[in-house]
Scaffold this active site. Sequence first.
Site, PDB file in Angstrom:
ATOM      1  N   ALA A 192       0.833  -1.109  -0.086  1.00 47.89           N
ATOM      2  CA  ALA A 192       0.035  -0.099   0.033  1.00 47.89           C
ATOM      3  C   ALA A 192       0.762   1.296  -0.654  1.00 47.89           C
ATOM      4  CB  ALA A 192      -0.978  -0.210   1.229  1.00 47.89           C
ATOM      5  N   GLY A 248       0.275  -4.776   0.675  1.00 49.80           N
ATOM      6  CA  GLY A 248      -0.440  -4.694   0.388  1.00 49.80           C
ATOM      7  C   GLY A 248       0.119  -6.110  -1.152  1.00 49.80           C
ATOM      8  N   GLU A 269      -0.219  -9.413  -0.157  1.00 52.08           N
ATOM      9  CA  GLU A 269      -1.846  -9.747  -0.447  1.00 52.08           C
ATOM     10  C   GLU A 269      -2.761  -9.870  -1.643  1.00 52.08           C
ATOM     11  OE1 GLU A 269      -1.423  -6.376   2.474  1.00 52.08           O
ATOM     12  OE2 GLU A 269      -2.334  -7.829   4.413  1.00 52.08           O
ATOM     13  N   GLU A 323       4.416  -5.265   7.409  1.00 49.32           N
ATOM     14  CA  GLU A 323       3.991  -4.286   8.232  1.00 49.32           C
ATOM     15  C   GLU A 323       4.608  -4.335   9.851  1.00 49.32           C
ATOM     16  OE1 GLU A 323       2.624  -6.057   5.720  1.00 49.32           O
ATOM     17  OE2 GLU A 323       1.155  -5.368   4.827  1.00 49.32           O
TER      18      GLU A 323
HETATM   19  N1  DAK Z   1       4.369   3.206  -0.905  1.00 40.51           N
HETATM   20  C1  DAK Z   1       5.131   4.484  -1.296  1.00 40.51           C
HETATM   21  N2  DAK Z   1       5.959   4.833  -2.110  1.00 40.51           N
HETATM   22  C2  DAK Z   1       6.808   3.456  -2.244  1.00 40.51           C
HETATM   23  C3  DAK Z   1       6.748   1.970  -1.597  1.00 40.51           C
HETATM   24  C4  DAK Z   1       5.527   2.118  -0.441  1.00 40.51           C
HETATM   25  N3  DAK Z   1       5.034   1.502  -0.190  1.00 40.51           N
HETATM   26  N4  DAK Z   1       7.874   1.460  -1.779  1.00 40.51           N
HETATM   27  C5  DAK Z   1       8.638   1.824  -2.353  1.00 40.51           C
HETATM   28  N5  DAK Z   1       7.952   3.156  -3.200  1.00 40.51           N
HETATM   29  C6  DAK Z   1       9.033   4.547  -3.423  1.00 40.51           C
HETATM   30  C7  DAK Z   1      10.033   5.000  -2.730  1.00 40.51           C
HETATM   31  O1  DAK Z   1       9.643   5.822  -1.881  1.00 40.51           O
HETATM   32  C8  DAK Z   1      10.875   5.668  -4.153  1.00 40.51           C
HETATM   33  O2  DAK Z   1       9.950   6.608  -4.566  1.00 40.51           O
HETATM   34  P1  DAK Z   1      11.271   8.537  -4.442  1.00 40.51           P
HETATM   35  O3  DAK Z   1      11.524   8.241  -3.460  1.00 40.51           O
HETATM   36  O4  DAK Z   1      12.123   7.868  -6.118  1.00 40.51           O
HETATM   37  O5  DAK Z   1      10.852   9.459  -4.590  1.00 40.51           O
HETATM   38  C9  DAK Z   1      10.429   4.828  -5.361  1.00 40.51           C
HETATM   39  O6  DAK Z   1       9.311   3.743  -4.659  1.00 40.51           O
HETATM   40  C10 DAK Z   1      11.469   3.179  -5.294  1.00 40.51           C
HETATM   41  O7  DAK Z   1      11.825   3.040  -3.674  1.00 40.51           O
HETATM   42  P2  DAK Z   1      13.330   2.782  -3.586  1.00 40.51           P
HETATM   43  O8  DAK Z   1      14.343   4.223  -3.593  1.00 40.51           O
HETATM   44  O9  DAK Z   1      13.007   2.765  -1.880  1.00 40.51           O
HETATM   45  O10 DAK Z   1      14.251   1.368  -4.165  1.00 40.51           O
HETATM   46  P3  DAK Z   1      14.930   0.535  -2.977  1.00 40.51           P
HETATM   47  O11 DAK Z   1      15.543  -0.709  -4.564  1.00 40.51           O
HETATM   48  O12 DAK Z   1      15.759   1.168  -2.633  1.00 40.51           O
HETATM   49  O13 DAK Z   1      13.846  -0.465  -2.281  1.00 40.51           O
HETATM   50  C11 DAK Z   1      12.335  -1.396  -1.535  1.00 40.51           C
HETATM   51  C12 DAK Z   1      12.576  -1.041  -2.697  1.00 40.51           C
HETATM   52  C13 DAK Z   1      10.694  -2.071  -2.077  1.00 40.51           C
HETATM   53  C14 DAK Z   1      12.801  -2.392  -0.562  1.00 40.51           C
HETATM   54  C15 DAK Z   1      11.367  -0.421  -1.060  1.00 40.51           C
HETATM   55  O14 DAK Z   1      11.142   0.804  -1.931  1.00 40.51           O
HETATM   56  C16 DAK Z   1      11.055  -0.684   0.243  1.00 40.51           C
HETATM   57  O15 DAK Z   1      11.033  -1.333   1.447  1.00 40.51           O
HETATM   58  N6  DAK Z   1       9.097   0.013   0.664  1.00 40.51           N
HETATM   59  C17 DAK Z   1       8.342  -0.020   1.211  1.00 40.51           C
HETATM   60  C18 DAK Z   1       7.865  -1.925   0.871  1.00 40.51           C
HETATM   61  C19 DAK Z   1       6.803  -2.094   2.165  1.00 40.51           C
HETATM   62  O16 DAK Z   1       7.094  -1.359   3.617  1.00 40.51           O
HETATM   63  N7  DAK Z   1       5.403  -2.785   1.933  1.00 40.51           N
HETATM   64  C20 DAK Z   1       4.610  -2.679   2.612  1.00 40.51           C
HETATM   65  C21 DAK Z   1       4.039  -1.418   3.032  1.00 40.51           C
HETATM   66  S1  DAK Z   1       2.478  -1.683   4.173  1.00 40.51           S
HETATM   67  C22 DAK Z   1      -4.288  -1.834   6.134  1.00 40.51           C
HETATM   68  C23 DAK Z   1      -4.125  -2.029   4.868  1.00 40.51           C
HETATM   69  C24 DAK Z   1      -3.295  -1.885   3.303  1.00 40.51           C
HETATM   70  C25 DAK Z   1      -2.512  -2.071   4.294  1.00 40.51           C
HETATM   71  C26 DAK Z   1      -2.060  -2.297   5.869  1.00 40.51           C
HETATM   72  C27 DAK Z   1      -3.513  -1.816   6.704  1.00 40.51           C
HETATM   73  N8  DAK Z   1      -5.775  -1.165   7.027  1.00 40.51           N
HETATM   74  C28 DAK Z   1      -6.938  -1.806   6.183  1.00 40.51           C
HETATM   75  C29 DAK Z   1      -5.946  -1.454   8.199  1.00 40.51           C
HETATM   76  C30 DAK Z   1      -0.920  -2.057   3.949  1.00 40.51           C
HETATM   77  C31 DAK Z   1       0.154  -1.737   4.195  1.00 40.51           C
HETATM   78  C32 DAK Z   1       1.591  -2.138   3.941  1.00 40.51           C
HETATM   79  O17 DAK Z   1       0.998  -2.863   2.551  1.00 40.51           O
END
Ligand code: DAK
Length: 260
Positions: free
Chosen positions: A66, A111, A114, A134
Amino acid sequence: MGFNNILFEKDGKIALVSINRPKALNALNSETLKELDVVIDQIAEDDDIYAVVLTGAGEKAFVAGADITEMKDMTTVEGRKFGILGNKVFRKLELLDKPVIAAINGFALGGGCELSLACDIRLASEKAKFGQPEVGLGITPGFGGTQRLTRVVGLGMAKELIYTAKIIKADEALRIGLVNRVIESDKLLDEAKALANQIAANAPIAVKLCKAAINRGIQSDIDTALSYESEAFGECFSTEDQKEGMTAFTERRDKSFKNK
Ligand code: DAK
Protein backbone atom coordinates in the site's frame (compact mmCIF):
# COMPACT_ATOMS: atom_id res chain seq x y z
CA MET A 1 -12.65 4.68 -19.01
CA GLY A 2 -8.97 5.63 -19.22
CA PHE A 3 -6.77 4.71 -16.28
CA ASN A 4 -3.88 6.64 -14.75
CA ASN A 5 -2.35 3.74 -12.85
CA ILE A 6 -3.47 0.59 -14.62
CA LEU A 7 -2.81 -0.91 -18.03
CA PHE A 8 -5.52 -3.18 -19.37
CA GLU A 9 -5.40 -5.17 -22.57
CA LYS A 10 -7.20 -8.13 -24.07
CA ASP A 11 -5.38 -10.84 -25.95
CA GLY A 12 -7.79 -13.42 -27.34
CA LYS A 13 -9.66 -14.92 -24.42
CA ILE A 14 -7.36 -13.54 -21.75
CA ALA A 15 -6.97 -10.14 -20.13
CA LEU A 16 -3.68 -8.66 -18.99
CA VAL A 17 -3.86 -6.16 -16.13
CA SER A 18 -0.69 -4.32 -15.05
CA ILE A 19 -0.43 -2.07 -12.02
CA ASN A 20 1.38 0.86 -13.59
CA ARG A 21 3.14 3.15 -11.11
CA PRO A 22 6.70 1.94 -11.63
CA LYS A 23 8.25 5.09 -10.11
CA ALA A 24 6.58 4.21 -6.80
CA LEU A 25 7.24 0.48 -7.32
CA ASN A 26 3.54 0.10 -8.16
CA ALA A 27 2.48 0.95 -4.60
CA LEU A 28 -1.30 0.91 -4.21
CA ASN A 29 -2.79 4.33 -3.53
CA SER A 30 -6.53 5.02 -3.36
CA GLU A 31 -6.72 6.00 -7.01
CA THR A 32 -5.10 2.74 -8.12
CA LEU A 33 -7.44 0.71 -5.90
CA LYS A 34 -10.45 2.51 -7.38
CA GLU A 35 -9.20 1.85 -10.91
CA LEU A 36 -8.61 -1.80 -10.06
CA ASP A 37 -12.18 -1.93 -8.79
CA VAL A 38 -13.45 -0.63 -12.15
CA VAL A 39 -11.27 -2.95 -14.22
CA ILE A 40 -12.44 -6.01 -12.27
CA ASP A 41 -16.05 -5.01 -12.99
CA GLN A 42 -15.24 -4.64 -16.69
CA ILE A 43 -13.63 -8.09 -16.76
CA ALA A 44 -16.56 -9.62 -14.88
CA GLU A 45 -19.00 -8.25 -17.43
CA ASP A 46 -17.00 -9.33 -20.48
CA ASP A 47 -18.16 -12.80 -21.55
CA ASP A 48 -15.24 -13.09 -23.98
CA ILE A 49 -12.61 -13.01 -21.21
CA TYR A 50 -11.99 -16.45 -19.72
CA ALA A 51 -8.85 -15.86 -17.62
CA VAL A 52 -6.77 -12.97 -16.32
CA VAL A 53 -3.07 -12.30 -15.77
CA LEU A 54 -2.18 -9.64 -13.20
CA THR A 55 1.31 -8.19 -13.04
CA GLY A 56 3.31 -5.06 -12.19
CA ALA A 57 4.74 -2.64 -14.75
CA GLY A 58 8.49 -2.04 -14.88
CA GLU A 59 11.45 -4.19 -13.94
CA LYS A 60 11.46 -4.02 -10.17
CA ALA A 61 8.10 -4.60 -8.60
CA PHE A 62 4.85 -6.49 -8.73
CA VAL A 63 3.46 -4.19 -6.02
CA ALA A 64 5.63 -2.85 -3.16
CA GLY A 65 2.62 -2.52 -0.86
CA ALA A 66 0.00 0.00 0.00
CA ASP A 67 1.20 3.55 -0.64
CA ILE A 68 3.08 4.59 2.49
CA THR A 69 3.31 8.21 1.34
CA GLU A 70 -0.48 8.40 1.16
CA MET A 71 -1.06 6.41 4.37
CA LYS A 72 1.51 8.28 6.47
CA ASP A 73 -0.71 11.21 7.46
CA MET A 74 -4.11 9.55 7.32
CA THR A 75 -6.56 10.18 10.10
CA THR A 76 -8.32 7.24 11.73
CA VAL A 77 -11.35 7.85 9.54
CA GLU A 78 -9.26 8.05 6.36
CA GLY A 79 -7.28 4.94 7.35
CA ARG A 80 -10.50 3.02 7.90
CA LYS A 81 -11.89 4.19 4.53
CA PHE A 82 -8.67 3.16 2.79
CA GLY A 83 -8.75 -0.26 4.47
CA ILE A 84 -12.39 -0.84 3.56
CA LEU A 85 -11.70 0.12 -0.07
CA GLY A 86 -8.69 -2.22 -0.31
CA ASN A 87 -10.49 -5.13 1.29
CA LYS A 88 -13.51 -4.64 -0.96
CA VAL A 89 -11.37 -4.61 -4.10
CA PHE A 90 -9.24 -7.61 -3.06
CA ARG A 91 -12.34 -9.63 -2.17
CA LYS A 92 -13.94 -8.70 -5.48
CA LEU A 93 -10.83 -9.99 -7.23
CA GLU A 94 -10.88 -13.19 -5.19
CA LEU A 95 -14.56 -13.75 -6.02
CA LEU A 96 -14.24 -12.78 -9.71
CA ASP A 97 -15.77 -15.67 -11.62
CA LYS A 98 -12.68 -16.06 -13.82
CA PRO A 99 -9.29 -17.40 -12.73
CA VAL A 100 -6.61 -14.80 -12.03
CA ILE A 101 -2.91 -15.61 -12.32
CA ALA A 102 -0.49 -13.31 -10.53
CA ALA A 103 2.74 -12.93 -12.52
CA ILE A 104 5.00 -11.67 -9.75
CA ASN A 105 7.89 -9.91 -11.41
CA GLY A 106 9.62 -8.27 -8.43
CA PHE A 107 8.76 -6.94 -4.98
CA ALA A 108 5.45 -8.26 -3.61
CA LEU A 109 5.42 -6.68 -0.18
CA GLY A 110 2.60 -5.94 2.23
CA GLY A 111 -0.47 -5.12 0.16
CA GLY A 112 1.43 -6.47 -2.87
CA CYS A 113 1.87 -9.91 -1.33
CA GLU A 114 -1.77 -9.71 -0.22
CA LEU A 115 -2.86 -8.79 -3.77
CA SER A 116 -1.11 -11.92 -5.08
CA LEU A 117 -2.85 -13.94 -2.37
CA ALA A 118 -6.25 -12.76 -3.63
CA CYS A 119 -5.34 -14.31 -7.02
CA ASP A 120 -5.91 -17.98 -7.80
CA ILE A 121 -2.41 -18.94 -8.90
CA ARG A 122 0.94 -17.28 -8.24
CA LEU A 123 3.89 -17.54 -10.64
CA ALA A 124 7.12 -15.81 -9.61
CA SER A 125 10.11 -14.58 -11.54
CA GLU A 126 13.56 -15.36 -10.14
CA LYS A 127 13.71 -11.70 -9.03
CA ALA A 128 10.48 -11.81 -7.00
CA LYS A 129 10.62 -11.02 -3.28
CA PHE A 130 7.82 -11.50 -0.81
CA GLY A 131 7.04 -10.25 2.66
CA GLN A 132 4.56 -8.72 5.06
CA PRO A 133 6.63 -5.81 6.47
CA GLU A 134 3.68 -4.14 8.23
CA VAL A 135 4.67 -4.72 11.86
CA GLY A 136 7.93 -2.88 11.08
CA LEU A 137 5.79 0.11 10.13
CA GLY A 138 3.69 -0.13 13.28
CA ILE A 139 0.62 -1.61 11.64
CA THR A 140 -0.92 -5.01 10.99
CA PRO A 141 -1.45 -6.41 7.50
CA GLY A 142 -4.73 -4.89 6.40
CA PHE A 143 -5.65 -6.38 3.05
CA GLY A 144 -6.17 -9.96 4.17
CA GLY A 145 -2.57 -10.99 4.92
CA THR A 146 -3.30 -12.47 8.33
CA GLN A 147 -6.03 -14.61 6.81
CA ARG A 148 -5.11 -15.54 3.22
CA LEU A 149 -1.38 -16.07 3.85
CA THR A 150 -2.24 -18.48 6.66
CA ARG A 151 -4.57 -20.44 4.37
CA VAL A 152 -1.89 -20.72 1.68
CA VAL A 153 1.32 -21.45 3.65
CA GLY A 154 -0.06 -22.66 6.99
CA LEU A 155 -0.14 -21.26 10.49
CA GLY A 156 3.51 -21.51 11.54
CA MET A 157 4.99 -20.16 8.34
CA ALA A 158 2.48 -17.28 8.12
CA LYS A 159 3.18 -16.29 11.72
CA GLU A 160 6.94 -16.35 11.14
CA LEU A 161 6.64 -14.15 8.04
CA ILE A 162 4.21 -11.69 9.63
CA TYR A 163 5.88 -11.41 13.08
CA THR A 164 9.41 -11.01 11.67
CA ALA A 165 8.46 -8.76 8.71
CA LYS A 166 11.28 -10.50 6.84
CA ILE A 167 11.55 -10.53 3.08
CA ILE A 168 12.01 -13.85 1.32
CA LYS A 169 13.25 -14.65 -2.16
CA ALA A 170 11.41 -16.58 -4.87
CA ASP A 171 13.08 -19.94 -4.12
CA GLU A 172 11.98 -19.75 -0.46
CA ALA A 173 8.46 -18.69 -1.57
CA LEU A 174 8.38 -21.82 -3.73
CA ARG A 175 9.63 -24.02 -0.89
CA ILE A 176 6.84 -22.88 1.46
CA GLY A 177 4.13 -23.17 -1.21
CA LEU A 178 3.49 -19.45 -1.59
CA VAL A 179 4.03 -19.71 -5.36
CA ASN A 180 3.39 -22.51 -7.83
CA ARG A 181 6.67 -22.08 -9.71
CA VAL A 182 9.64 -19.83 -10.31
CA ILE A 183 10.35 -18.77 -13.87
CA GLU A 184 13.22 -16.93 -15.57
CA SER A 185 12.36 -13.22 -15.48
CA ASP A 186 12.16 -12.67 -19.23
CA LYS A 187 9.85 -15.67 -19.65
CA LEU A 188 7.46 -14.92 -16.77
CA LEU A 189 4.76 -13.08 -18.68
CA ASP A 190 4.74 -15.51 -21.60
CA GLU A 191 4.42 -18.45 -19.22
CA ALA A 192 1.65 -16.74 -17.27
CA LYS A 193 -0.22 -16.05 -20.53
CA ALA A 194 0.35 -19.64 -21.69
CA LEU A 195 -1.12 -20.90 -18.43
CA ALA A 196 -4.08 -18.51 -18.78
CA ASN A 197 -4.65 -19.75 -22.34
CA GLN A 198 -4.44 -23.37 -21.19
CA ILE A 199 -7.21 -22.60 -18.68
CA ALA A 200 -9.17 -20.61 -21.29
CA ALA A 201 -9.26 -23.63 -23.61
CA ASN A 202 -11.58 -25.39 -21.14
CA ALA A 203 -15.27 -24.83 -20.52
CA PRO A 204 -15.42 -21.42 -18.79
CA ILE A 205 -18.57 -22.10 -16.83
CA ALA A 206 -17.08 -25.33 -15.46
CA VAL A 207 -13.88 -23.48 -14.51
CA LYS A 208 -15.95 -20.73 -12.85
CA LEU A 209 -17.92 -23.30 -10.86
CA CYS A 210 -14.69 -25.04 -9.79
CA LYS A 211 -13.32 -21.72 -8.52
CA ALA A 212 -16.46 -21.03 -6.50
CA ALA A 213 -16.58 -24.58 -5.09
CA ILE A 214 -12.91 -24.49 -4.06
CA ASN A 215 -13.12 -21.02 -2.51
CA ARG A 216 -16.35 -21.73 -0.64
CA GLY A 217 -15.38 -25.27 0.30
CA ILE A 218 -12.04 -24.33 1.86
CA GLN A 219 -13.96 -22.34 4.48
CA SER A 220 -16.46 -25.13 5.26
CA ASP A 221 -16.59 -28.54 6.86
CA ILE A 222 -16.06 -31.41 4.40
CA ASP A 223 -19.74 -32.41 4.13
CA THR A 224 -20.86 -28.86 3.37
CA ALA A 225 -17.91 -28.48 0.99
CA LEU A 226 -18.82 -31.64 -0.89
CA SER A 227 -22.38 -30.38 -1.23
CA TYR A 228 -20.97 -27.30 -3.02
CA GLU A 229 -19.18 -29.64 -5.39
CA SER A 230 -22.37 -31.64 -6.06
CA GLU A 231 -24.27 -28.41 -6.73
CA ALA A 232 -21.59 -27.24 -9.15
CA PHE A 233 -21.49 -30.62 -10.91
CA GLY A 234 -25.26 -30.61 -11.36
CA GLU A 235 -25.26 -27.07 -12.69
CA CYS A 236 -22.89 -28.05 -15.49
CA PHE A 237 -25.63 -30.20 -17.00
CA SER A 238 -27.68 -27.09 -17.72
CA THR A 239 -24.92 -25.74 -19.99
CA GLU A 240 -24.40 -26.12 -23.72
CA ASP A 241 -20.69 -26.52 -23.07
CA GLN A 242 -21.26 -29.77 -21.13
CA LYS A 243 -23.16 -31.19 -24.11
CA GLU A 244 -20.47 -29.93 -26.48
CA GLY A 245 -17.56 -31.28 -24.38
CA MET A 246 -19.05 -34.75 -24.06
CA THR A 247 -20.40 -34.92 -27.64
CA ALA A 248 -17.01 -33.85 -29.02
CA PHE A 249 -15.44 -36.66 -26.98
CA THR A 250 -17.80 -39.33 -28.27
CA GLU A 251 -17.55 -38.02 -31.86
CA ARG A 252 -13.75 -37.87 -31.54
CA ARG A 253 -13.61 -34.26 -32.75
CA ASP A 254 -12.24 -31.00 -31.36
CA LYS A 255 -14.55 -29.24 -28.94
CA SER A 256 -15.72 -25.68 -29.29
CA PHE A 257 -16.93 -24.10 -26.05
CA LYS A 258 -19.23 -21.06 -26.15
CA ASN A 259 -19.41 -20.02 -22.50
CA LYS A 260 -23.07 -21.00 -22.52
N1 DAK B 1 4.62 3.23 -0.84
C1 DAK B 1 4.98 4.38 -1.46
N2 DAK B 1 6.11 4.53 -2.16
C2 DAK B 1 6.92 3.45 -2.25
C3 DAK B 1 6.61 2.22 -1.65
C4 DAK B 1 5.37 2.12 -0.91
N3 DAK B 1 4.96 0.99 -0.36
N4 DAK B 1 7.61 1.35 -1.90
C5 DAK B 1 8.51 2.03 -2.65
N5 DAK B 1 8.10 3.29 -2.87
C6 DAK B 1 8.76 4.35 -3.61
C7 DAK B 1 9.95 4.91 -2.83
O1 DAK B 1 9.54 5.87 -1.92
C8 DAK B 1 10.78 5.48 -3.95
O2 DAK B 1 10.22 6.71 -4.33
P1 DAK B 1 11.14 8.03 -4.63
O3 DAK B 1 11.90 8.26 -3.38
O4 DAK B 1 12.02 7.59 -5.77
O5 DAK B 1 10.16 9.09 -4.96
C9 DAK B 1 10.56 4.52 -5.10
O6 DAK B 1 9.35 3.82 -4.79
C10 DAK B 1 11.68 3.50 -5.23
O7 DAK B 1 11.85 2.88 -3.97
P2 DAK B 1 13.28 2.75 -3.27
O8 DAK B 1 14.16 3.87 -3.65
O9 DAK B 1 13.04 2.55 -1.82
O10 DAK B 1 13.84 1.42 -3.94
P3 DAK B 1 14.84 0.35 -3.33
O11 DAK B 1 15.20 -0.56 -4.43
O12 DAK B 1 15.94 1.04 -2.59
O13 DAK B 1 13.99 -0.45 -2.24
C11 DAK B 1 12.03 -1.59 -1.41
C12 DAK B 1 12.89 -1.21 -2.66
C13 DAK B 1 10.78 -2.32 -1.95
C14 DAK B 1 12.80 -2.58 -0.53
C15 DAK B 1 11.67 -0.33 -0.62
O14 DAK B 1 11.15 0.64 -1.53
C16 DAK B 1 10.67 -0.57 0.46
O15 DAK B 1 11.00 -1.11 1.51
N6 DAK B 1 9.42 -0.17 0.20
C17 DAK B 1 8.34 -0.27 1.16
C18 DAK B 1 7.86 -1.71 1.24
C19 DAK B 1 6.82 -1.89 2.29
O16 DAK B 1 7.06 -1.67 3.48
N7 DAK B 1 5.63 -2.29 1.87
C20 DAK B 1 4.52 -2.51 2.74
C21 DAK B 1 3.73 -1.26 2.79
S1 DAK B 1 2.53 -1.35 4.10
C22 DAK B 1 -4.56 -1.69 6.15
C23 DAK B 1 -4.62 -1.78 4.82
C24 DAK B 1 -3.49 -2.03 4.08
C25 DAK B 1 -2.29 -2.19 4.66
C26 DAK B 1 -2.21 -2.09 6.01
C27 DAK B 1 -3.32 -1.85 6.78
N8 DAK B 1 -5.73 -1.46 6.94
C28 DAK B 1 -6.99 -1.96 6.42
C29 DAK B 1 -5.61 -1.19 8.32
C30 DAK B 1 -1.12 -2.43 3.85
C31 DAK B 1 0.06 -1.99 4.25
C32 DAK B 1 1.23 -2.09 3.41
O17 DAK B 1 1.24 -2.62 2.31
